[in-house]
Design an enzyme around this catalytic site. Structure first.
Site, PDB file in Angstrom:
ATOM      1  N   ASP A   1      76.045  51.279  31.139  1.00 59.15           N
ATOM      2  CA  ASP A   1      77.172  51.328  32.070  1.00 59.15           C
ATOM      3  C   ASP A   1      76.931  50.467  33.309  1.00 59.15           C
ATOM      4  O   ASP A   1      75.835  50.468  33.889  1.00 59.15           O
ATOM      5  CB  ASP A   1      77.401  52.776  32.542  1.00 59.15           C
TER       6      ASP A   1
ATOM      7  N   ASP B   1      83.366  56.035  22.400  1.00 60.77           N
ATOM      8  CA  ASP B   1      82.051  56.122  23.025  1.00 60.77           C
ATOM      9  C   ASP B   1      80.997  56.606  22.009  1.00 60.77           C
ATOM     10  O   ASP B   1      81.289  56.765  20.821  1.00 60.77           O
ATOM     11  CB  ASP B   1      82.165  57.065  24.232  1.00 60.77           C
TER      12      ASP B   1
HETATM   13  C1  GLA Z   1      79.943  56.560  28.889  1.00 58.15           C
HETATM   14  C2  GLA Z   1      80.673  55.222  28.832  1.00 58.15           C
HETATM   15  C3  GLA Z   1      81.446  55.035  30.123  1.00 58.15           C
HETATM   16  C4  GLA Z   1      82.430  56.180  30.317  1.00 58.15           C
HETATM   17  C5  GLA Z   1      81.721  57.525  30.252  1.00 58.15           C
HETATM   18  C6  GLA Z   1      82.700  58.679  30.189  1.00 58.15           C
HETATM   19  O1  GLA Z   1      78.968  56.576  29.886  1.00 58.15           O
HETATM   20  O2  GLA Z   1      79.773  54.174  28.641  1.00 58.15           O
HETATM   21  O3  GLA Z   1      82.116  53.785  30.123  1.00 58.15           O
HETATM   22  O4  GLA Z   1      83.420  56.097  29.311  1.00 58.15           O
HETATM   23  O5  GLA Z   1      80.892  57.596  29.097  1.00 58.15           O
HETATM   24  O6  GLA Z   1      82.062  59.933  30.141  1.00 58.15           O
END
Ligand code: GLA
Length: 559
Positions: A230, A175
């Site tokens: 996301d 990430d």
């Molecule tokens: C980010 C990523 C998500 C998830 C969260 C976890 O938002 O894009 O897919 O992995 O972190 O905290």
């Protein structure tokens, strides 16, 4: 007047604007113009030769208490018991919140003893015992993304990679939170190198949300890169993300995929019709298929979507092409994905709120010329045939997904034919569609110019872009092809390619290296007795930037 190259730079700024518009929820399919093509190579770890398939807990649990050892083992059990493993799902992956907030005295990551009382290796061993693979999560920053902020990998790449390899980890989602402003490419490359140094093959899933346009640099770094922010479990989130990812088809390739985020299928925020659209579009876009619902609670409707073998086969097609939008207006969107068997996977999506007829033709799909086509509806499983037109009545937010396969093709007429007047049997192109009697231009159909090689203009011909292959059915009745080839003047002297002509699998003419500074060269090819003519353009060795390649005045002689 602007030089061509300058105008292209201006267009890449236009892309960002268009993507930003799409991200704010605009549903128009903007005719965005991207800059030229991405790096040619892909990460050479031998993984993700087709898009990865598996499970990740994030969309169903986030950091809730039900994210624990029992869940992960339960998912692995269900992969086997419910036919998901047989359908191709392989990776069982953990997301954020598996670790304790602090490293131990030796600087190692420590599994959360409440969630994972037997540690991570025990879970990985269990997953492996089912013939599956195991994935883990970290962030290319000082802390992960959850508000609790677990330790990230920045500055700890080698130590963390070694630990994961010792646990038997097969996959890393990495990430982007708390990245301290360090350049993304160097952060992700550092982890790529650390993973490689372990000697264990780990699929590397880059998750920087599209923020540094990873599709322009990440092919040699990761096996996939998130292309957007996301996803959430709603129609508007899913379709907005689809629109953004649809623009990025030229950047996907074997081992290096655009990732529009994990599936929400089964999580309850969309109808089954919408989830079928979600799954269809992800397969059409050759996206990683990571199940994001708690399979222990999944109903048969969810399992039926996730295990649709025909749709999965489109996602996993060995040609490795991401589908492109071939028509999109009034909320009715047609996508076409070239398949290894010469056919096309087609999605007919109705994004509007009322039932609509959505149509296309085999010509628009780039596979005109056959006498008839076999058509399979990949959701209803009905089969039919067509001589050219494809139409479906599609419910609101629905998708009809078809597999269209050319039947017996028609040979060219006797005499001299200009290739650009004949239907091809298959056309695959590195930058938008192949153009007839135009240069390649950008990504939209018809956006090229008069074909021109070092100042010589040609009225007839094909405008292509490496990597490209245009095939014609000959049926044994043709003898000769003569053609001038060269890099089009629209590259302003840039670009380098190689033109090759094959009669079936035999190479019958090869231009050698042609750059944007070379004049056209004439090729003569003996096609006697051949069933198929294949025009292939490969990059000249310096990447596929500006590789706009013309087949000028291609003249085919048939008896
Ligand atoms: C980010 C990523 C998500 C998830 C969260 C976890 O938002 O894009 O897919 O992995 O972190 O905290």
């Amino acid at each position: 007047m602007l030089s061509r190259r300058t105008s292209w730079r201006r267009r890449s700024a236009a892309v960002l604007t268009s993507l930003a518009l799409l991200a704010t929820g605009a549903t128009t399919l903007a005719a965005v113009q991207l800059a030229s093509a991405p790096p040619a190579s892909a990460l050479d770890n031998g993984l993700a030769l087709t898009p990865q398939m598996g499970f990740n807990n994030w969309n169903s649990t986030h950091c809730g208490a039900d994210f624990n050892e029992a869940m992960v083992k339960g998912i692995a059990d269900l992969f086997v018991a419910k036919g998901l493993k047989a359908a191709g799902y392989q990776y069982v992956n953990l997301d954020d919140c598996w670790a304790l907030p602090d490293r131990d005295a030796a600087g190692n990551l420590v599994p959360d003893p409440v969630r994972f009382p037997n540690g991570i290796k025990a879970v990985a061993d269990y997953v492996h015992s089912k013939g599956l693979k195991f994935g883990l999560y970290s962030s290319a920053g000082t802390r992960t993304c959850d508000v609790q902020g677990f330790p990230g990998g920045l500055g700890h790449e080698q130590q963390d990679a070694r630990l994961w390899a010792s646990w038997g980890v097969d996959y890393l989602k990495y990430d982007n939170c708390n990245n301290q402003g360090v350049d993304a490419r160097s952060r992700y490359t550092a982890m790529r190198d650390a993973l490689r140094a372990t000697g264990r093959p780990l699929l590397f899933s880059i998750c920087e949300w599209g923020s540094t346009r990873p599709w322009t640099w990440a092919q040699p770094v990761g096996n996939s890169w998130r292309s957007t922010g996301d996803i959430s479990d709603s129609w508007s989130s899913m379709i907005t993300i689809a629109h953004q990812n649809q623009q990025l088809a030229p950047y996907a390739r074997t081992g290096a995929w655009n990732d529009p985020d994990m599936l929400e299928v089964g999580n309850g925020g969309m109808t089954e019709t919408e989830y079928r659209t979600h799954f269809s579009l992800w397969a059409e876009m050759a996206a990683p298929l990571l199940i994001g619902t708690d399979l222990r609670k999944a109903g048969q409707g969810t399992l039926d979507i996730l295990t649709n073998a025909d749709v999965i086969a489109v996602d996993q097609d060995p040609l490795g092409r991401q589908g492109t939008v071939v028509a999109g207006s009034g909320g009715q969107v047609v996508m076409s994905k070239p398949l290894a068997d010469g056919g096309r996977a087609v999605t007919l999506t109705n994004e509007s709120a009322s039932t609509a007829a959505v149509s296309t033709t085999v010509q628009d799909l780039g596979i005109g010329g056959a006498a008839s086509y076999a058509v399979k509806d990949l959701w209803s499983k009905t089969t039919s045939s067509t001589t050219g037109s494809l139409t479906a009545t599609v419910p609101p937010h629905g998708t009809v997904m078809l597999r269209v396969t050319p039947g017996s093709p028609v040979p060219p007429p006797s005499g001299m034919n200009r290739l650009s007047d004949l239907p091809w049997s298959s056309a695959v192109n590195g930058w938008g569609p192949v153009e007839r009697d135009r240069s390649n231009g950008e990504q939209q159909a018809g956006d090229g110019r008069t074909i021109s090689i070092r100042g010589a203009a040609y009225a007839k011909g094909l405008g292509t872009h490496a990597q490209s292959e245009v095939d014609y059915y000959l049926g044994g009745g043709c003898q000769h092809l003569g053609v001038d080839v060269g890099v089009d003047d629209e590259t302003n002297g840039n670009g380098s390619v190689d033109f090759r002509i094959y009669r079936d699998t035999t190479l019958v003419a090869d231009s050698g290296l042609r750059t944007g500074k070379d004049p056209a060269v004439h090729l003569d090819a003996d096609l006697t007795g051949g069933y198929e003519l294949r025009l292939v353009v490969t990059d000249g060795g310096d990447g596929i930037d500006y590789d706009h390649a013309d087949w000028a005045t291609p003249t085919l002689g048939c008896a």
